[in-house]
Design an enzyme around this catalytic site. Structure first.
Site, PDB file in Angstrom:
ATOM      1  N   HIS A   1       0.819  -1.221   0.000  1.00 12.31           N
ATOM      2  CA  HIS A   1       0.000   0.000   0.000  1.00 12.31           C
ATOM      3  C   HIS A   1       0.852   1.271   0.000  1.00 12.31           C
ATOM      4  O   HIS A   1       0.355   2.346  -0.332  1.00 12.31           O
ATOM      5  CB  HIS A   1      -0.965   0.003   1.190  1.00 12.31           C
TER       6      HIS A   1
ATOM      7  N   ASP B   1       0.342  -7.744   1.627  1.00 11.12           N
ATOM      8  CA  ASP B   1       0.707  -6.326   1.631  1.00 11.12           C
ATOM      9  C   ASP B   1       2.219  -6.135   1.632  1.00 11.12           C
ATOM     10  O   ASP B   1       2.756  -5.261   2.307  1.00 11.12           O
ATOM     11  CB  ASP B   1       0.080  -5.592   2.828  1.00 11.12           C
TER      12      ASP B   1
ATOM     13  N   SER C   1       4.798   2.693   7.876  1.00  9.16           N
ATOM     14  CA  SER C   1       4.456   1.520   7.058  1.00  9.16           C
ATOM     15  C   SER C   1       5.628   1.116   6.174  1.00  9.16           C
ATOM     16  O   SER C   1       6.215   1.948   5.476  1.00  9.16           O
ATOM     17  CB  SER C   1       3.234   1.833   6.181  1.00  9.16           C
TER      18      SER C   1
END
Length: 472
Positions: free
Chosen positions: A123, A153, A227
């Site tokens: 993402h 992911d 992230s």
């Protein structure tokens, strides 16, 4: 008179002598009393012992070495995407095209070897037109996207540097323990090279409710921008890729989640060797706890997972696994819920052998099972669920390409174009679609604008007629 004065003098002199002697003796005794020492109480940890003393003496909770060994291998990732602005009524009236603008997103990444391979979250780079990497010493490189896996992911990038790069070695996330200290290293809010500390709060967390993912939960502070960054143990080994937070505000409120390093490592090794992720399948269905059937069978409180069915032709079926068996361990890794099982299987490939410890009746058995290849892999695409076509179906229908529409919640495609479950998508924009990986690449390229970028769809309807739709 003389006798009187002599008596007074003697009395005064005697009083002085007496007072002096009293003061001398009493003060001396008092001084000795005040200088006497007493043993003071000691305040120790309730579990203080030789081991604890040794750990404290050797600074076991000093994270400086782990931080120094990892901070230079965590990078800043910048994703630039070209997005179309919404078209206004005025644009429609005058026939103007909608304008485009650059949209920038940022995150973190982890260098995993000296050659410049970098792990991040899918993402973080989804929909990117270009990706740049900034190292801890402020050097900037353009990155190549090697591959991604939406399910976990995880994405793999590559930069070409003039010298060997610092990297973080992989640790074993299966052996990481609840309560173990960890560091989260990343770039929250564009604050580069940030290190926070916490403990592993839980393992095998499922955030989606579909039991399709298995996260490590920590209380190390993680915020937007973290992230794709590193979760490392006190030895500086990579045990997870920081991915998500649980928050009502958009910022950290106490819990963060990371993809276990064993899963991330397997995904990027598959991408490097095969170009996509190789999924091994055990071939069993599990009865969920708290379900009506589990309660009726009285198996809601079992230790392990209950097998409700075994798929035909699967490795589990061939090895002799049966309905009603309770899986206790996989390769000596304890299994207490489905995410334990699915998380471990995600680290394996087709044809790998897993030792499955089961409880059958009152007997414990260990059965080796060869994992089979998954023919049922799905992906979400513009509000449709698409699945790979089974090899047998392709052979029987003389097909070499196509993915099956399993579900269609796209109102335009369903109502206006009549694309229904059972249809087979064969091409998108004249690009042949052989598997859901081809769909994933299209989605990866255009991100949230994927539907707007489609100008042509080709498909086979349920009557086996080939059709195409051109969007203007």
């Amino acid at each position: 008179m003389k006798k009187l004065l002599t008596l007074v003098f003697v009395s005064v002199l005697g009083g002085i002598i007496t007072l002096s002697a009293y003061k001398l003796l009493i003060d001396k005794d008092q001084t000795i009393t005040l200088e006497a020492t007493q043993e003071q109480p000691r305040f120790l940890n309730a579990n203080y012992d030789a081991k604890t003393a040794n750990l404290l003496e050797n600074n076991a909770l000093d994270f400086t070495v782990a931080a120094e060994n990892t901070i230079h291998a965590v990078v800043h990732v910048k994703n630039t995407a070209i997005v179309s602005a919404p078209q206004s009524l005025e644009d429609l009236f005058f026939g103007r095209q909608s304008s485009s603008r650059a949209q920038v997103g940022t995150g973190s990444g982890v260098i995993i070897n000296k050659d410049g391979y970098i792990i991040t979250n899918n993402h973080v780079i989804a929909g990117s037109n270009s990706i740049s990497i900034t190292l801890n010493d402020n050097r900037v490189y353009e990155a190549e996207l090697i591959g991604t896996d939406e399910k976990t992911d995880i994405a793999l990038l590559k930069i070409d540097a003039d010298e060997d790069l610092p990297s973080i070695p992989f640790g074993d996330s299966d052996t990481a323990k609840i309560g173990e200290w960890v560091l989260a290293v990343g770039n929250p809010f564009n604050l580069t090279s940030t290190v926070t500390a916490g403990i592993i709060s839980a393992k095998s967390r499922d955030l989606s409710g579909t039991e399709s993912q298995s996260f490590i939960q920590t209380d190390a502070a993680v915020n937007p921008g973290n992230s794709g960054g590193a979760l490392v143990n006190s030895r500086g080994e990579l045990v997870g890729i920081n991915t998500a937070i649980s928050s009502r505000t958009g910022s950290y409120i106490g819990y963060s989640f990371a993809v276990p390093s064993n899963i991330a490592r397997k995904v990027i090794e598959d991408i490097m060797e095969f170009g996509d992720v190789q999924e091994g399948v055990l071939g069993v269905s599990i009865l969920n706890r708290n379900s009506k059937e589990a309660i009726e069978k009285g198996i809601n409180e079992i230790e392990g997972v209950y097998i409700s069915s075994v798929e035909d032709n699967s490795g589990a079926k061939k090895a002799g696994i049966k309905n009603g068996d309770i899986i206790k361990k996989l390769d000596n890794v304890e299994i207490s819920k489905f995410t334990d099982l699915s998380g471990y299987i995600k680290t394996k490939r087709p044809n790998d052998v897993v030792n499955v410890e089961i409880l059958r009746g009152d007997e414990i058995k260990t059965i080796p099972v060869k994992l089979s290849k998954s023919d049922i892999i799905s992906v979400e695409f513009i509000n449709m669920e698409l699945r790979n076509l089974p090899s047998k179906f392709k052979k029987e229908n003389n097909l070499t390409e196509g993915v099956l529409v399993q579900k269609n919640e796209n109102a335009y495609l369903y109502r206006r174009l009549g694309i229904r479950p059972g249809y087979i998508i064969t091409k998108v924009n004249d690009i042949e679609i052989n598997s859901v990986q081809d769909i994933s690449k299209f989605t990866q390229k255009y991100g949230t604008d994927a539907q707007d970028k489609i100008f042509k769809l080709e498909f086979i309807d349920t009557n086996k007629r080939r059709k195409e739709v051109i969007f203007e």
